[in-house]
Design an enzyme around this catalytic site. Structure first.
Site, PDB file in Angstrom:
ATOM      1  N   LYS A   1      -3.759   1.660  14.534  1.00 24.98           N
ATOM      2  CA  LYS A   1      -4.060   2.579  15.634  1.00 24.98           C
ATOM      3  C   LYS A   1      -2.752   3.060  16.260  1.00 24.98           C
ATOM      4  O   LYS A   1      -1.709   2.412  16.174  1.00 24.98           O
ATOM      5  CB  LYS A   1      -4.948   1.927  16.694  1.00 24.98           C
ATOM      6  CG  LYS A   1      -4.322   0.781  17.511  1.00 24.98           C
ATOM      7  CD  LYS A   1      -3.514   1.231  18.724  1.00 24.98           C
ATOM      8  CE  LYS A   1      -2.750   0.064  19.336  1.00 24.98           C
ATOM      9  NZ  LYS A   1      -1.653   0.474  20.221  1.00 24.98           N
TER      10      LYS A   1
ATOM     11  N   ASP B   1      -7.091  -5.645  21.560  1.00 20.80           N
ATOM     12  CA  ASP B   1      -7.266  -4.444  20.730  1.00 20.80           C
ATOM     13  C   ASP B   1      -8.367  -4.584  19.682  1.00 20.80           C
ATOM     14  O   ASP B   1      -8.720  -3.604  19.019  1.00 20.80           O
ATOM     15  CB  ASP B   1      -5.955  -4.085  20.006  1.00 20.80           C
ATOM     16  CG  ASP B   1      -4.920  -3.468  20.932  1.00 20.80           C
ATOM     17  OD1 ASP B   1      -5.316  -2.950  21.995  1.00 20.80           O
ATOM     18  OD2 ASP B   1      -3.727  -3.505  20.593  1.00 20.80           O
TER      19      ASP B   1
END
Length: 283
Positions: A11, A136
């Protein structure tokens, strides 16, 4: 089914704002997170007993020191899985880079074990487990384009920002997220992202507006120690990026390009440097 293979996508942050610090020591954030095509390959297989984690890169911890092990252990405890599981990670995402590589692997383990052992857990359950593994991980379970709030666990879907050309650069330094946050002085943040403007740009598919207004408040801390991050940002802009920014707590930096040709030209201009370089896309 005895084994399953999944892609664990990295990401980047399209913005990162730190709102405040909670009494429990965690920081409240508001950030836009985006999956990219760069990924690790995670193979999960049934075994007689125990958890075994292996990786093709020697510097990545194996066994209980790996976040993927923690994810597998939680899955086995929650769903009372009596057999064992083997996890093989083919590592492509740079480590300690602000790209959620470890979290992506953990998310792949959670999703993969759900399928491999026919647990039929819904996404909310899997995300609850992910939250216990790392901040995350819930995002990595969902993927795509998300507004992330709280300590990273509150996720709101934003229209897809897929297909945008990215050049990603990782200098030869590793950055501890804990160190960055512990050195962040909230009263010294001078420039914050206009998150609403960025979300509007995503809705309107206005790549230029987004690229020019991306802001990461953690840059002030990381760049102070690692000036190379600023060098990379400037080099990406010189090579035609519409905008460039550090991802997460760093040290990875990405540039957004108008088309694939320009991204590839920039990559060619960078790839022989001392930095790790990737040309990729948002997904």
């Amino acid at each position: 089914m005895e084994s399953i293979s999944l892609k664990a996508h990295a990401k980047i942050n399209l913005s990162l704002d730190v709102i405040g610090k909670r009494q429990d020591g965690y920081h409240e954030v508001r950030m836009i997170m985006q999956s990219i095509a760069l990924h690790d390959e995670v193979v999960i297989e049934k075994r007689a007993a125990g958890i075994k984690v292996e990786c093709d890169k020697p510097w990545v911890p194996e066994g209980s020191g790996n976040i993927a092990y923690k994810a597998a252990n939680l899955m086995m405890e929650r769903y009372k899985i009596e057999s064992g599981v083997g996890i093989k990670i083919l590592k492509r995402i740079p480590v300690a880079a602000g790209l959620a590589g470890g979290s992506a692997d953990a998310a792949a383990v959670i999703k993969g074990m759900n399928e491999l052992f026919n647990l039929n857990a819904d996404e909310a359950e899997l995300m609850d487990i992910g939250k216990q593994v790392g901040a995350d991980v819930p995002f990595c379970i969902k993927g795509g384009t998300m507004l992330s709030e709280g300590i990273g666990e509150k996720l709101t879907k934003i229209p897809s920002f897929e297909g945008v050309n990215i050049v990603l650069v990782k200098p030869k330094v590793g950055v501890s997220t804990a160190w960055v946050y512990s050195n962040l002085k909230l009263n010294e943040i001078s420039s914050r992202p206009d998150t609403e403007l960025l979300i509007k740009a995503i809705y309107e598919k206005n790549i230029g507006c987004l690229a020019q207004n991306m802001t990461n408040v953690l840059e002030t801390v990381t760049i102070k120690k690692y000036g190379v991050i600023n060098d990379i940002k400037n080099e990406l802009l010189r090579l035609g990026a519409l905008g460039s920014m550090m991802s997460g707590s760093g040290p990875s930096v990405f540039g957004i390009f108008e088309n694939e040709k320009q991204a590839c030209l920039a990559y060619e201009g960078l790839k022989n440097s001392e930095w790790e370089c990737f040309v990729t896309q948002t997904i």
